[in-house]
Design a protein around this motif. Structure first.
Motif, mmCIF file in Angstrom:
data_model
loop_
_atom_site.group_PDB
_atom_site.id
_atom_site.type_symbol
_atom_site.label_atom_id
_atom_site.label_comp_id
_atom_site.label_asym_id
_atom_site.label_seq_id
_atom_site.Cartn_x
_atom_site.Cartn_y
_atom_site.Cartn_z
ATOM 1 N N LYS A 53 0.837 -1.208 0.000
ATOM 2 C CA LYS A 53 0.000 0.000 0.000
ATOM 3 C C LYS A 53 0.871 1.258 0.000
ATOM 4 O O LYS A 53 1.948 1.267 0.589
ATOM 5 C CB LYS A 53 -0.902 0.026 1.238
ATOM 6 N N ARG A 79 -3.246 3.331 11.007
ATOM 7 C CA ARG A 79 -4.599 2.986 10.553
ATOM 8 C C ARG A 79 -4.999 1.685 11.241
ATOM 9 O O ARG A 79 -4.196 0.777 11.408
ATOM 10 C CB ARG A 79 -4.596 2.801 9.044
ATOM 11 N N SER A 134 1.383 11.766 2.765
ATOM 12 C CA SER A 134 1.832 11.549 1.384
ATOM 13 C C SER A 134 3.231 12.115 1.142
ATOM 14 O O SER A 134 3.860 11.792 0.136
ATOM 15 C CB SER A 134 0.843 12.164 0.391
ATOM 16 N N GLU A 171 -1.689 5.510 2.892
ATOM 17 C CA GLU A 171 -2.765 4.601 3.315
ATOM 18 C C GLU A 171 -2.426 3.830 4.585
ATOM 19 O O GLU A 171 -3.254 3.079 5.088
ATOM 20 C CB GLU A 171 -3.108 3.639 2.184
#
Length: 146
Positions: free
Chosen positions: A51, A91, A72, A55
């Motif tokens: 990923k 996450r 990013s 993310e």
């Protein structure tokens, strides 16, 4: 029955719903506190696979939500270092089943990779994001808000 290791933020209503959905398919969960786990870069990195670095991050983490951090703009090494220092940035959930590692809650991937006896319901839009409401309804499953 094989066990799924499920790393969550304790008290998270969305993680509670995700666990309920997994258990409803016959999976046994070993639930762990993502925030207090003694992570190392070597242990954490496999969850993110191929990923993009952006993310890997929890978009609801205050530093990201309020624009203090731009995931990013980070390299993989920078991202891991930040996450080791501030696990709230990770996450969630992180899920491990044998040699399978996942970040986030992607029912399509889990249907392929996990040994589920039952079927998952169609994926609601909010199932991979922080739920700040007072209750969430998915199919016939209801989770009370906190």
């Amino acid at each position: 029955m094989c066990c799924i290791v499920f790393y969550e933020k304790p008290g998270c209503a969305t993680n509670r719903l995700q666990k309920q959905l997994l258990r409803a398919t016959g999976l046994q969960l070993d639930v762990k506190d993502l925030l207090s786990e003694p992570w190392t870069g070597e242990r954490l990195r496999p969850f993110f696979g191929e990923k993009p670095v952006a993310e890997w991050f929890n978009p609801s983490a205050p530093a990201i939500k309020y624009g203090e951090l731009d995931p990013s703009a980070l390299t993989a090494e920078q991202a891991i270092d930040l996450m080791l220092d501030q696990p709230i940035l990770i996450r969630r959930p992180l899920i491990r089943y044998g040699e399978h590692f996942m970040v986030g809650f992607d029912l399509a991937t889990m249907s392929r990779e996990l040994p589920c006896k039952g079927k998952f319901p169609s994926e609601p839009d909010h199932l991979d994001s922080c739920s700040m409401g007072h209750g969430t309804r998915v199919g016939c499953l209801i989770v009370d808000g906190e």
